[in-house]
Scaffold this motif. Structure first.
Motif, PDB file in Angstrom:
ATOM      1  N   ASP B  13       0.828  -1.213   0.000  1.00 47.22           N
ATOM      2  CA  ASP B  13       0.000   0.000   0.000  1.00 47.22           C
ATOM      3  C   ASP B  13       0.865   1.267   0.000  1.00 47.22           C
ATOM      4  OD1 ASP B  13      -2.172  -1.687   0.132  1.00 47.22           O
ATOM      5  OD2 ASP B  13      -2.351  -1.533   2.317  1.00 47.22           O
ATOM      6  N   GLU B  14       1.901   1.209   0.744  1.00 50.16           N
ATOM      7  CA  GLU B  14       2.785   2.372   0.847  1.00 50.16           C
ATOM      8  C   GLU B  14       3.490   2.649  -0.482  1.00 50.16           C
ATOM      9  OE1 GLU B  14       2.818  -0.199   3.002  1.00 50.16           O
ATOM     10  OE2 GLU B  14       1.656   0.834   4.549  1.00 50.16           O
ATOM     11  N   ASP B  15       3.854   1.586  -1.186  1.00 45.97           N
ATOM     12  CA  ASP B  15       4.482   1.768  -2.490  1.00 45.97           C
ATOM     13  C   ASP B  15       3.505   2.378  -3.489  1.00 45.97           C
ATOM     14  OD1 ASP B  15       6.809   0.713  -1.539  1.00 45.97           O
ATOM     15  OD2 ASP B  15       6.358  -1.345  -2.182  1.00 45.97           O
ATOM     16  N   LEU B  16       2.282   1.917  -3.423  1.00 42.69           N
ATOM     17  CA  LEU B  16       1.263   2.476  -4.319  1.00 42.69           C
ATOM     18  C   LEU B  16       1.046   3.970  -4.036  1.00 42.69           C
ATOM     19  CD1 LEU B  16      -1.380  -0.435  -4.313  1.00 42.69           C
ATOM     20  CD2 LEU B  16       0.105   0.239  -6.207  1.00 42.69           C
ATOM     21  N   ASP B  73       1.796  10.217   5.511  1.00 44.98           N
ATOM     22  CA  ASP B  73       3.205  10.068   5.866  1.00 44.98           C
ATOM     23  C   ASP B  73       3.669   8.695   5.389  1.00 44.98           C
ATOM     24  OD1 ASP B  73       5.680  10.020   6.930  1.00 44.98           O
ATOM     25  OD2 ASP B  73       5.050  10.168   9.033  1.00 44.98           O
ATOM     26  N   LEU B  74       4.605   8.687   4.449  1.00 42.77           N
ATOM     27  CA  LEU B  74       5.028   7.444   3.822  1.00 42.77           C
ATOM     28  C   LEU B  74       5.694   6.481   4.798  1.00 42.77           C
ATOM     29  CD1 LEU B  74       6.379   8.914   0.470  1.00 42.77           C
ATOM     30  CD2 LEU B  74       4.295   7.565   0.801  1.00 42.77           C
ATOM     31  N   LYS B  79      -2.777   1.316   5.843  1.00 42.58           N
ATOM     32  CA  LYS B  79      -4.073   0.770   6.274  1.00 42.58           C
ATOM     33  C   LYS B  79      -4.534   1.424   7.573  1.00 42.58           C
ATOM     34  CE  LYS B  79      -6.316  -3.719   7.076  1.00 42.58           C
ATOM     35  NZ  LYS B  79      -6.076  -5.180   7.226  1.00 42.58           N
ATOM     36  N   THR B  80      -3.645   1.513   8.517  1.00 42.14           N
ATOM     37  CA  THR B  80      -4.046   2.128   9.787  1.00 42.14           C
ATOM     38  C   THR B  80      -4.301   3.622   9.616  1.00 42.14           C
ATOM     39  OG1 THR B  80      -1.722   2.450  10.360  1.00 42.14           O
ATOM     40  CG2 THR B  80      -2.777   0.449  11.133  1.00 42.14           C
ATOM     41  N   TRP B  81      -3.500   4.266   8.757  1.00 41.94           N
ATOM     42  CA  TRP B  81      -3.736   5.697   8.499  1.00 41.94           C
ATOM     43  C   TRP B  81      -5.107   5.901   7.876  1.00 41.94           C
ATOM     44  CZ3 TRP B  81      -4.311   8.264   3.708  1.00 41.94           C
ATOM     45  CH2 TRP B  81      -4.363   9.655   3.791  1.00 41.94           C
ATOM     46  N   LEU B  82      -5.465   5.032   6.931  1.00 42.31           N
ATOM     47  CA  LEU B  82      -6.755   5.166   6.257  1.00 42.31           C
ATOM     48  C   LEU B  82      -7.907   4.952   7.248  1.00 42.31           C
ATOM     49  CD1 LEU B  82      -7.891   5.583   3.373  1.00 42.31           C
ATOM     50  CD2 LEU B  82      -8.058   3.098   3.177  1.00 42.31           C
ATOM     51  N   PHE B  83      -7.766   3.970   8.087  1.00 43.59           N
ATOM     52  CA  PHE B  83      -8.835   3.733   9.068  1.00 43.59           C
ATOM     53  C   PHE B  83      -8.908   4.851  10.111  1.00 43.59           C
ATOM     54  CE2 PHE B  83      -9.048  -0.675   7.535  1.00 43.59           C
ATOM     55  CZ  PHE B  83     -10.400  -0.881   7.590  1.00 43.59           C
ATOM     56  N   SER B  84      -7.791   5.389  10.459  1.00 44.69           N
ATOM     57  CA  SER B  84      -7.834   6.494  11.426  1.00 44.69           C
ATOM     58  C   SER B  84      -8.500   7.721  10.828  1.00 44.69           C
ATOM     59  CB  SER B  84      -6.417   6.838  11.905  1.00 44.69           C
ATOM     60  OG  SER B  84      -5.642   7.301  10.824  1.00 44.69           O
ATOM     61  N   VAL B  85      -8.234   7.973   9.533  1.00 47.24           N
ATOM     62  CA  VAL B  85      -8.920   9.114   8.878  1.00 47.24           C
ATOM     63  C   VAL B  85     -10.418   8.852   8.821  1.00 47.24           C
ATOM     64  CG1 VAL B  85      -9.162  10.371   6.710  1.00 47.24           C
ATOM     65  CG2 VAL B  85      -6.896   9.765   7.537  1.00 47.24           C
ATOM     66  N   ALA B  86     -10.777   7.621   8.451  1.00 49.73           N
ATOM     67  CA  ALA B  86     -12.200   7.277   8.368  1.00 49.73           C
ATOM     68  C   ALA B  86     -12.868   7.347   9.736  1.00 49.73           C
ATOM     69  CB  ALA B  86     -12.349   5.878   7.777  1.00 49.73           C
ATOM     70  N   ASN B  87     -12.146   6.906  10.737  1.00 49.39           N
ATOM     71  CA  ASN B  87     -12.700   6.958  12.097  1.00 49.39           C
ATOM     72  C   ASN B  87     -12.928   8.397  12.548  1.00 49.39           C
ATOM     73  OD1 ASN B  87     -13.520   5.390  14.367  1.00 49.39           O
ATOM     74  ND2 ASN B  87     -11.689   6.113  15.448  1.00 49.39           N
ATOM     75  N   ASN B  88     -12.003   9.281  12.204  1.00 49.67           N
ATOM     76  CA  ASN B  88     -12.180  10.691  12.559  1.00 49.67           C
ATOM     77  C   ASN B  88     -13.359  11.312  11.815  1.00 49.67           C
ATOM     78  OD1 ASN B  88     -10.041  10.724  14.352  1.00 49.67           O
ATOM     79  ND2 ASN B  88      -8.550  11.244  12.762  1.00 49.67           N
ATOM     80  N   MET B  89     -13.552  10.902  10.577  1.00 48.73           N
ATOM     81  CA  MET B  89     -14.715  11.406   9.836  1.00 48.73           C
ATOM     82  C   MET B  89     -16.011  10.986  10.527  1.00 48.73           C
ATOM     83  SD  MET B  89     -13.432  10.712   5.917  1.00 48.73           S
ATOM     84  CE  MET B  89     -14.936  11.259   5.131  1.00 48.73           C
TER      85      MET B  89
END
Lengths: 378, 195
Positions: B13-16, B73-74, B79-89
């Protein structure tokens, strides 16, 4: 680890557990029955999650991909931005908040500009601190003539010969003092520059000046039996004649450029005419016609005063230039008798006797010192 | 000209994300394909099983990534960054709903919009297990519930949950333990009827 424990519970039977696995699952289950219940619960939860899952509509992917392929300039996700708010695309120009706010601002500014003109109305009085009342408390304060060197005469007079209180008389004197102060300031502005900021005259005095100062001091000492100098240390001297003290608010300031005379009702009382000391260091003949005219007028007034007035005064009363006279001497003052014309204070025309001391005509000769006095005062 | 097609499936995911940050839009398409279902279901569960709202939020989340890929932040786990953003939303949405609830257009106090009483025959119905699971989940504390959901619904490991919620892994473990035991005790009644 719980994850491991869940996996163990889901994949193994209780009797198949090793000692380590049993220790691992012991956090969640205590015996075989609880193990089976937990196994069933976890399996049911997995099934429930599978059945609860939804699939995203193709429309979602289409929208996201459209957004991805848009140029960056057209990507306007933040609909609550400032520009989209001020200039929404789907509204007419008069419905756009930017247009409405600018019109409102123009209206407010225009209104303020129009209203500001009303403050420039010439009919509105300007309180510049130079207003002099015609009548003070309905009482008689006498006639006040303020004359400067250029012949400009300002007359302040109350015609009604009624009695006034001491406080009113003092107010009148304070007003007079402010007028005199303004006149002196305007006329002698250049000379005041010679006086340093600490209030002392920094120029040099000629021998003639020193001699005249000495004469003035001697004369003041001789006249102290009726009135005295108040600001002796500062150099300002107010002198009076011993047996001629009558009228209040009679002040004669003799200056090279400024002559201010405060007169009685119909008379101008001047003390020691002709003894003016010129402190400016300039020859007296420069004064020309103005000086001679002033001397002539002062002499006439003195004659008229001496023929009409009879004065009995308490000796050796020091007067305060600021207040006119001190209250502590008010009750001690003897009866003063004078003519109706000269009577301008307590009691009026009928009451020939009054118990207030009224300011003696003050003759300030020492111009430089007077300047210092005004400078310090201001 | 590329002679060989890039095999994005081998990319992490990070490479993508790194590739997309450098301008590779195809890399983002792969990211989207990996997490579309995850995110829609996550929002669906978190936002009161509202499908339209879940898709809207998923759309907003991915467009944010499209517009500002540099916000990731690369060095972090995507995955955890995406879920944390979604959780904050979701938390922001909760706050909005809380404000709207107090505007006076709600149902008067004391009147329930829905009868939550579970009838005995329904309580033992296997088909209602899922519904009962939701009910019991809602009765849990927020902290325990979100840990349980992330573990069982999203399949995150303990460390991933800890990174997503920015809490200690030990705390995650204890919360998950508590939630699992509580739910298991309350829902065991279904087991006997289902057998």
């Amino acid at each position: 680890m719980i994850k491991e424990a869940e996996n163990i519970i889901l994949n193994k039977q209780y009797y198949e557990l090793s000692v380590d696995e049993l220790a691992t699952v012991s956090e969640l289950v205590a015996n075989a029955e609880e193990f089976e219940d937990m196994k069933w619960f976890l399996a049911s939860t997995q099934q429930a999650l599978v059945s609860e899952k939804i699939e995203a509509t193709p429309d979602l992917k289409k929208k996201v991909m459209e957004h991805l392929n848009q140029p960056k300039e057209k990507r306007r996700f933040w609909l609550n931005g400032v520009i989209p708010f001020l200039l929404p695309e789907d509204k007419r120009f008069y419905q756009k908040p930017a247009f409405q706010m600018s019109v409102a601002a123009l209206l407010i500014i225009g209104f303020l500009l129009i209203n500001n003109n009303s403050f420039k109305d010439s009919t509105v009085a300007l309180n510049d601190g130079k207003m002099i009342p015609d009548k003070v408390g309905g009482g008689e304060t006498g006639k006040l003539i303020v004359e400067d060197a250029e012949g400009t005469v300002t007359t302040l007079q109350n015609d009604t010969p009624e009695s006034i209180s001491l406080a009113e008389s003092m107010d009148s004197l304070s007003v007079t003092r402010s007028v005199i102060s303004d006149l002196v300031e305007s006329e002698t502005l250049e000379e005041i520059d010679e006086i340093s900021h600490d209030g002392f005259y920094s120029g040099e005095l000629s021998e003639d000046d020193l001699k005249k100062i000495e004469e003035s001091k001697n004369r003041d000492l001789n006249n102290l039996n009726s009135t005295g100098s108040v600001f002796g240390d500062n150099g300002g001297t107010i002198s009076g004649k011993a047996d001629k003290t009558v009228a209040p608010a009679i002040v004669d300031i003799d200056d090279e450029s400024t002559v201010t005379t405060i007169k009685n009702n119909n008379q101008t009382v001047v003390n020691n005419p002709g003894q003016t000391v010129d402190m400016s260091g300039q020859p007296k003949d420069i004064k020309g016609k103005k000086k001679s005219e002033k001397d002539r007028r002062l002499k006439q007034n003195a004659d008229a005063y001496s023929s009409n007035n009879e004065v009995v005064d308490k000796p050796e009363i020091e007067q305060n230039l600021g207040g006119g006279f001190d209250n502590k001497y008010r009750d001690e003052t003897k009866v003063i008798t004078e003519s109706d014309d000269a009577d301008m204070s307590v009691g009026g025309a009928k009451d020939k006797e009054f118990k207030e001391i009224r300011p003696f005509s003050m003759h300030v000769n020492e111009t430089k010192e007077l300047k210092k006095l005004f400078t310090v005062y201001k | 000209m590329r002679l060989l097609k890039t095999d994005y499936s081998k990319y992490t995911d990070e490479d993508l994300m790194r590739s997309y940050t450098e301008g590779d839009k195809v890399a983002f398409e792969h990211i989207y394909a990996r997490y579309e279902s995850f995110m829609v279901n996550f929002f669906y569960r978190k936002l009161w099983s509202d499908r339209i709202k879940a898709e809207d939020f998923a759309h907003d989340l991915f467009t944010k990534i499209i517009d500002k890929p540099e916000s990731f932040d690369l060095t972090r786990n995507f995955k955890t960054w995406l879920f944390s953003v979604a959780n904050n939303m979701c938390k922001n949405e909760y706050k909005k709903q809380e404000v709207r609830k107090n505007t006076g257009y709600d149902i008067p106090e004391g009147v329930e919009a829905e009868d939550n009483t579970v009838l005995p025959d329904k309580a033992v119905d296997q088909n209602n297990f899922n519904e009962q699971l939701k009910i019991e989940l809602n009765k849990l504390n927020d902290k325990h519930r979100e840990v349980f959901e992330l573990r069982h619904f999203e399949g995150l490991s303990l460390n991933e949950i800890a990174e997503t919620l920015e809490i200690n892994a030990g705390t995650v473990k204890s919360r998950l333990h508590h939630a699992t035991k509580t739910l298991a005790e309350k829902l065991t009644v279904f087991r006997k009827t289902m057998i």
